[in-house]
Design an enzyme around this catalytic site. Structure first.
Site, PDB file in Angstrom:
ATOM      1  N   ARG A 164      48.797 -15.550  39.967  1.00  0.00           N
ATOM      2  CA  ARG A 164      49.896 -15.154  39.062  1.00  0.00           C
ATOM      3  C   ARG A 164      51.105 -14.657  39.862  1.00  0.00           C
ATOM      4  O   ARG A 164      51.748 -13.671  39.493  1.00  0.00           O
ATOM      5  CB  ARG A 164      49.438 -14.068  38.077  1.00  0.00           C
ATOM      6  N   SER A 264      47.885 -12.067  28.452  1.00  0.00           N
ATOM      7  CA  SER A 264      47.224 -11.033  29.266  1.00  0.00           C
ATOM      8  C   SER A 264      48.282 -10.090  29.814  1.00  0.00           C
ATOM      9  O   SER A 264      49.244 -10.542  30.450  1.00  0.00           O
ATOM     10  CB  SER A 264      46.488 -11.672  30.441  1.00  0.00           C
ATOM     11  N   GLU A 360      51.255  -8.098  34.330  1.00  0.00           N
ATOM     12  CA  GLU A 360      51.596  -9.511  34.572  1.00  0.00           C
ATOM     13  C   GLU A 360      53.033  -9.822  34.133  1.00  0.00           C
ATOM     14  O   GLU A 360      53.759 -10.511  34.850  1.00  0.00           O
ATOM     15  CB  GLU A 360      50.589 -10.382  33.795  1.00  0.00           C
TER      16      GLU A 360
HETATM   17  C1  FAD Z   1      49.769 -15.859  23.821  1.00  0.00           C
HETATM   18  C2  FAD Z   1      50.079 -16.012  25.288  1.00  0.00           C
HETATM   19  C3  FAD Z   1      49.156 -16.574  26.144  1.00  0.00           C
HETATM   20  C4  FAD Z   1      49.435 -16.721  27.507  1.00  0.00           C
HETATM   21  N1  FAD Z   1      48.484 -17.297  28.310  1.00  0.00           N
HETATM   22  C5  FAD Z   1      48.747 -17.465  29.623  1.00  0.00           C
HETATM   23  C6  FAD Z   1      47.774 -18.094  30.460  1.00  0.00           C
HETATM   24  O1  FAD Z   1      46.712 -18.517  30.011  1.00  0.00           O
HETATM   25  N2  FAD Z   1      48.068 -18.222  31.771  1.00  0.00           N
HETATM   26  C7  FAD Z   1      49.250 -17.796  32.295  1.00  0.00           C
HETATM   27  O2  FAD Z   1      49.451 -17.956  33.500  1.00  0.00           O
HETATM   28  N3  FAD Z   1      50.185 -17.208  31.525  1.00  0.00           N
HETATM   29  C8  FAD Z   1      49.975 -17.032  30.204  1.00  0.00           C
HETATM   30  N4  FAD Z   1      50.906 -16.439  29.410  1.00  0.00           N
HETATM   31  C9  FAD Z   1      52.173 -15.968  30.000  1.00  0.00           C
HETATM   32  C10 FAD Z   1      53.348 -16.981  29.853  1.00  0.00           C
HETATM   33  O3  FAD Z   1      53.063 -17.950  28.876  1.00  0.00           O
HETATM   34  C11 FAD Z   1      53.651 -17.698  31.174  1.00  0.00           C
HETATM   35  O4  FAD Z   1      53.925 -16.772  32.190  1.00  0.00           O
HETATM   36  C12 FAD Z   1      54.854 -18.654  31.036  1.00  0.00           C
HETATM   37  O5  FAD Z   1      54.945 -19.456  32.193  1.00  0.00           O
HETATM   38  C13 FAD Z   1      56.174 -17.929  30.821  1.00  0.00           C
HETATM   39  O6  FAD Z   1      57.158 -18.900  30.501  1.00  0.00           O
HETATM   40  P1  FAD Z   1      58.513 -18.519  29.819  1.00  0.00           P
HETATM   41  O7  FAD Z   1      59.367 -19.730  29.814  1.00  0.00           O
HETATM   42  O8  FAD Z   1      58.270 -17.891  28.510  1.00  0.00           O
HETATM   43  O9  FAD Z   1      59.110 -17.449  30.863  1.00  0.00           O
HETATM   44  P2  FAD Z   1      59.960 -16.143  30.557  1.00  0.00           P
HETATM   45  O10 FAD Z   1      59.079 -15.123  29.905  1.00  0.00           O
HETATM   46  O11 FAD Z   1      61.229 -16.476  29.874  1.00  0.00           O
HETATM   47  O12 FAD Z   1      60.297 -15.654  32.033  1.00  0.00           O
HETATM   48  C14 FAD Z   1      59.275 -15.181  32.891  1.00  0.00           C
HETATM   49  C15 FAD Z   1      59.898 -14.968  34.294  1.00  0.00           C
HETATM   50  O13 FAD Z   1      60.263 -16.236  34.828  1.00  0.00           O
HETATM   51  C16 FAD Z   1      61.660 -16.252  35.157  1.00  0.00           C
HETATM   52  N5  FAD Z   1      62.151 -17.611  34.851  1.00  0.00           N
HETATM   53  C17 FAD Z   1      62.004 -18.268  33.670  1.00  0.00           C
HETATM   54  N6  FAD Z   1      62.533 -19.507  33.780  1.00  0.00           N
HETATM   55  C18 FAD Z   1      63.010 -19.622  35.034  1.00  0.00           C
HETATM   56  C19 FAD Z   1      63.693 -20.663  35.751  1.00  0.00           C
HETATM   57  N7  FAD Z   1      63.956 -21.847  35.197  1.00  0.00           N
HETATM   58  N8  FAD Z   1      64.071 -20.419  37.039  1.00  0.00           N
HETATM   59  C20 FAD Z   1      63.800 -19.228  37.628  1.00  0.00           C
HETATM   60  N9  FAD Z   1      63.156 -18.210  37.006  1.00  0.00           N
HETATM   61  C21 FAD Z   1      62.767 -18.404  35.737  1.00  0.00           C
HETATM   62  C22 FAD Z   1      62.284 -15.166  34.285  1.00  0.00           C
HETATM   63  O14 FAD Z   1      63.488 -14.675  34.852  1.00  0.00           O
HETATM   64  C23 FAD Z   1      61.176 -14.120  34.281  1.00  0.00           C
HETATM   65  O15 FAD Z   1      61.219 -13.366  35.463  1.00  0.00           O
HETATM   66  C24 FAD Z   1      50.672 -16.279  28.030  1.00  0.00           C
HETATM   67  C25 FAD Z   1      51.626 -15.708  27.160  1.00  0.00           C
HETATM   68  C26 FAD Z   1      51.346 -15.581  25.806  1.00  0.00           C
HETATM   69  C27 FAD Z   1      52.382 -14.998  24.889  1.00  0.00           C
END
Ligand code: FAD
Length: 364
Positions: A164, A264, A360
């Site tokens: 992660r 998580s 996380e």
């Molecule tokens: C119900 C649920 C289940 C989940 N299950 C998992 C799982 O099984 N495994 C897992 O690993 N994660 C899980 N997650 C966490 C999440 O889905 C992941 O971390 C996902 O990759 C976040 O994507 P996002 O676009 O929403 O990022 P955001 O929340 O918008 O951003 C997260 C971080 O990434 C940065 N960021 C976003 N886009 C970019 C870009 N294009 N360039 C540079 N930086 C960027 C942001 O600045 C921030 O620091 C879960 C979340 C939820 C709500």
């Protein structure tokens, strides 16, 4: 380029925390980024990069300029005897990419189905689920340096993937960041060094995935083994695994559309064999998994549950009754309440087990 002011972010984060972006620009192409960087008023502002908002906790209105990533596009860029290479824009929905890749006949991402968020954020925390991590299917990514607009391509080693974790999750100490460009046949390549942090300093615009041939199922995860046992299907195909993963996740995790959460909330901590033996003497039932490198992974959810947190709350932020690893918004929770609850959990787990849990999500 349109700068939107006072933009409500409640629908842009899966915790559904109420907050506003003072200013927000939608980035649908690399040119949009160059326009921001070339605009003297915007270029000097600190930036926050927003994908799907599924791994963040907003603790107030966001003062840095929000760059909402909406770069689209999915395609097969290469096929060899050994692999397919797919490319997707950073603003593509992750789960839709997984479903599309399977529909096109490019298997390999099925264990990562139903992870919320965007493609561009997938390398940021090296998303993982059901025995597969992004780094297992990663080829390379393109990013733009927000300081000067230069474009770079990074391979897996340069992304510094960990559990992660990656270089994109860390802030570089002032002055440490230096991207060295080397000319290659396909463009410039950034040479990253250890201790290097790129958080909020670069925007990932495209990610490429390497899906090995022949396809091999990843089934070494207890929930998937259970599905094989229950269904009697010994050799599931990629679509079957996709369906199983979706069913398992739907049964276990709260749907953010119904109950705000960020998945998580804490990473599973790792300890040495000696530390684990010491804890087992006091807590014989502790859930632990030996890893290939000799370390032991502990189940953070079990540690939290053992401290009696399931169902407890601080204000409107609560620990999900069915899975102690997930913090939820019971309605109108603030980011402050979520972080106070998280801090109280960390303290009680530390006092009982001597382990400091690491959140996380990214706290904004
Ligand atoms: C119900 C649920 C289940 C989940 N299950 C998992 C799982 O099984 N495994 C897992 O690993 N994660 C899980 N997650 C966490 C999440 O889905 C992941 O971390 C996902 O990759 C976040 O994507 P996002 O676009 O929403 O990022 P955001 O929340 O918008 O951003 C997260 C971080 O990434 C940065 N960021 C976003 N886009 C970019 C870009 N294009 N360039 C540079 N930086 C960027 C942001 O600045 C921030 O620091 C879960 C979340 C939820 C709500």
């Amino acid at each position: 380029m349109l700068v939107e002011n006072n933009v409500p972010l409640q629908s842009c984060n899966t915790f559904h925390i109420v907050a506003k972006a003072h200013a927000l620009v939608r980035i649908a192409s690399e040119q949009d980024l160059q326009d921001v960087i070339g605009n003297p008023d915007l270029a000097r502002l600190p930036k926050f990069i927003l994908g799907g908002g599924s791994n963040i906790v907003l603790t107030g209105d966001v003062k840095p300029l929000v760059l909402k990533i909406e770069v689209k596009g999915r395609r097969l860029v290469q096929e060899t005897d050994k692999a397919y290479v797919l490319e997707a824009g950073a603003g593509e929905n992750w789960h839709e990419l997984v479903a599309w890749s399977l529909a096109q006949g490019y298997p390999g991402l099925e264990n990562l189905a139903m992870i919320p968020g965007t493609v561009g954020a997938s390398p940021v925390q090296n998303i993982g689920a059901y025995g597969v991590e992004l780094q297992d299917r990663f080829h390379s990514l393109d990013m733009v340096d927000l300081r000067n607009g230069t474009r770079h391509t990074l391979d897996a080693a340069q992304c510094g993937f960990g559990y992660r974790d990656s270089v994109f999750k860390h802030t570089a100490p002032a002055g440490v960041l230096s991207l060295t460009n080397t000319a290659t046949a396909t463009g410039t390549k950034a040479v990253a060094s250890a201790g290097f942090g790129l958080r909020d300093r670069v925007v990932i615009t495209h990610v490429r995935f390497l899906l090995p041939k022949p396809w091999k199922p990843e089934l070494g995860y207890a929930d998937l083994e259970r599905k094989i046992h229950e269904s009697g299907i010994r050799s599931p195909d990629p679509l079957q695994i996709f369906d199983w993963v979706c069913a398992i996740r739907s049964a276990k995790l709260p749907d953010p559309a119904v109950l705000g959460n960020a998945g998580s909330f804490f990473k599973n901590p790792t300890v040495t064999r000696e530390q684990c033996d010491d804890i087992i003497q006091r807590e014989p039932r502790i859930v632990h998994y030996p890893m290939d490198n000799g370390a032991i992974k502990l189940a953070a959810g079990w540690l939290i549950d053992a401290c009696g947190w399931k169902g407890k709350s601080v204000g409107n932020a609560a620990v999900y009754e069915r899975q102690a690893l997930v913090l939820v918004n019971r309605g109108h929770a603030t980011g402050g309440e979520v972080m106070t609850l998280a801090g109280a959990i960390q303290t009680s787990v530390y006092e009982r087990f001597g382990i400091m849990l690491e959140p996380e999500p990214v706290v904004v």
